[in-house]
Design an enzyme around this catalytic site. Sequence first.
Site, mmCIF file in Angstrom:
data_model
loop_
_atom_site.group_PDB
_atom_site.id
_atom_site.type_symbol
_atom_site.label_atom_id
_atom_site.label_comp_id
_atom_site.label_asym_id
_atom_site.label_seq_id
_atom_site.Cartn_x
_atom_site.Cartn_y
_atom_site.Cartn_z
ATOM 1 N N GLU A 51 0.784 -1.134 0.043
ATOM 2 C CA GLU A 51 0.038 0.127 0.112
ATOM 3 C C GLU A 51 1.041 1.091 -0.083
ATOM 4 O O GLU A 51 1.543 1.424 1.159
ATOM 5 C CB GLU A 51 -1.047 -0.072 1.144
ATOM 6 C CG GLU A 51 -1.851 1.266 1.077
ATOM 7 C CD GLU A 51 -2.626 1.564 2.513
ATOM 8 O OE1 GLU A 51 -3.579 2.355 2.600
ATOM 9 O OE2 GLU A 51 -2.629 0.609 3.538
ATOM 10 N N ASP A 76 5.023 4.784 3.723
ATOM 11 C CA ASP A 76 4.454 6.147 3.530
ATOM 12 C C ASP A 76 6.032 6.872 4.164
ATOM 13 O O ASP A 76 6.852 6.339 4.659
ATOM 14 C CB ASP A 76 3.600 6.445 4.369
ATOM 15 C CG ASP A 76 2.813 7.737 4.271
ATOM 16 O OD1 ASP A 76 1.833 7.694 3.604
ATOM 17 O OD2 ASP A 76 3.384 8.677 4.328
ATOM 18 N N ASP A 125 -1.893 11.754 -2.947
ATOM 19 C CA ASP A 125 -1.718 13.101 -3.509
ATOM 20 C C ASP A 125 -1.871 13.537 -5.001
ATOM 21 O O ASP A 125 -1.193 12.769 -5.796
ATOM 22 C CB ASP A 125 -0.538 13.992 -2.944
ATOM 23 C CG ASP A 125 -0.574 13.673 -1.391
ATOM 24 O OD1 ASP A 125 -1.461 13.663 -0.770
ATOM 25 O OD2 ASP A 125 0.645 13.742 -0.780
ATOM 26 N N LYS A 129 -0.140 20.233 -10.192
ATOM 27 C CA LYS A 129 0.538 21.123 -10.949
ATOM 28 C C LYS A 129 1.845 20.201 -11.782
ATOM 29 O O LYS A 129 2.586 20.861 -12.089
ATOM 30 C CB LYS A 129 1.168 21.949 -10.291
ATOM 31 C CG LYS A 129 0.317 23.129 -9.605
ATOM 32 C CD LYS A 129 0.821 24.233 -8.927
ATOM 33 C CE LYS A 129 -0.492 25.090 -8.383
ATOM 34 N NZ LYS A 129 0.220 25.757 -6.816
ATOM 35 N N ASP A 161 -10.798 10.007 -4.183
ATOM 36 C CA ASP A 161 -11.865 10.941 -4.366
ATOM 37 C C ASP A 161 -11.572 12.103 -5.582
ATOM 38 O O ASP A 161 -12.359 13.062 -5.759
ATOM 39 C CB ASP A 161 -11.919 11.543 -2.944
ATOM 40 C CG ASP A 161 -10.818 12.608 -2.669
ATOM 41 O OD1 ASP A 161 -9.679 11.922 -2.722
ATOM 42 O OD2 ASP A 161 -10.862 13.870 -2.880
ATOM 43 N N THR A 207 -10.286 4.440 4.419
ATOM 44 C CA THR A 207 -9.216 4.915 5.047
ATOM 45 C C THR A 207 -9.656 6.319 5.882
ATOM 46 O O THR A 207 -10.551 6.953 5.706
ATOM 47 C CB THR A 207 -7.972 5.472 3.935
ATOM 48 O OG1 THR A 207 -8.454 6.477 3.126
ATOM 49 C CG2 THR A 207 -7.806 4.176 3.170
ATOM 50 N N TYR A 209 -8.563 9.386 5.109
ATOM 51 C CA TYR A 209 -8.750 10.548 4.313
ATOM 52 C C TYR A 209 -10.028 10.309 3.432
ATOM 53 O O TYR A 209 -10.741 11.203 3.162
ATOM 54 C CB TYR A 209 -7.603 10.662 2.976
ATOM 55 C CG TYR A 209 -6.604 11.541 3.645
ATOM 56 C CD1 TYR A 209 -6.592 12.883 3.358
ATOM 57 C CD2 TYR A 209 -5.703 11.087 4.321
ATOM 58 C CE1 TYR A 209 -5.735 13.914 3.660
ATOM 59 C CE2 TYR A 209 -4.799 11.899 5.067
ATOM 60 C CZ TYR A 209 -4.633 13.365 4.706
ATOM 61 O OH TYR A 209 -3.882 14.335 5.176
ATOM 62 N N GLU A 210 -10.462 9.027 3.249
ATOM 63 C CA GLU A 210 -11.708 8.584 2.559
ATOM 64 C C GLU A 210 -12.820 9.069 3.274
ATOM 65 O O GLU A 210 -13.723 9.665 2.878
ATOM 66 C CB GLU A 210 -11.601 7.164 2.141
ATOM 67 C CG GLU A 210 -13.152 6.755 1.663
ATOM 68 C CD GLU A 210 -13.153 5.316 1.115
ATOM 69 O OE1 GLU A 210 -12.230 4.568 1.335
ATOM 70 O OE2 GLU A 210 -14.349 5.126 0.583
#
Length: 234
Positions: A51, A76, A125, A129, A161, A207, A209-210
């Site tokens: 992951e 991470d 993320d 840009k 998302d 998760t 963030y989800e």
Amino acid sequence: MGKKKREHFAEMKTFPCVFEPTNEQMTSGAHHMKGKWHEEFFKNDGPITLELGCGKGEYTIALAKKYPTQNFIGVDVKGARIWRGAKTADEDEMKNVAFLRTKIEFINTYFDKNEVDHIWLTFSDPQPKDKKGTKRITSNIFLERYRKFLKPDGVVHVKTDSDVLYEKTMEAIEEGNHQIIHNTDDLYVKDFDSFSPDMQEILNVKTFYEEKFLAVGKNIHYVSFRLSDVSNQA
Ligand SMILES: C[S@@+](CC[C@H](N)C(=O)[O-])C[C@H]1O[C@@H](n2cnc3c(N)ncnc32)[C@H](O)[C@@H]1O
């Protein structure tokens, strides 16, 4: 750094499931675990799932509990986030979980040819840009890094998302001629019932963030794919 964070960082050093390479090791190209995860850490031949950008490692932990004979590694750069998943793995004495604190840009330092079966990219993320794809971890620059250790029939799963990340990922899939297995731009509302009960259970893992994105009404995109077969190309 706050007291709690300092305590968590100190505690991480005591978790046997956590790998925190130095910058020198990260950039060396060959960490001592490269090609050795089965033999030296998991002590079995089961499939390995990564992951990437795991944050607190919700997918790593949930999948490891669902599939105790398979192996899972959350990756991470942020130790404070990894701590949460690592603490659970340690408390629950999970032998099929590891966490690796590193930048994904250097992922080839840690995994060897055909060492990995699945990759989950959870709420990565979007890097809007990043025109060249040097930062977005679903770009073909990153997919070619993953190719170096993913089995030829290995699967990349992207759950997000972000419209930008989803669109850029779909562009990368088309450009790279990768083979889509599942694709939905609205997982829970439109397409959830089309997945098998096992996949529904997996896709239902939420998760950190989800949860935040769902709370503000965002819809969730999911795409899974195999990397194109380059073995016949010159
Ligand atoms: C938006 S958060 C998502 C975290 C988690 N997957 C979730 O859904 O809650 C993105 C995560 O990716 C990690 N990340 C972003 N770029 C990274 C990189 N180049 N190398 C390692 N980790 C990275 C961040 O530290 C962060 O934890």
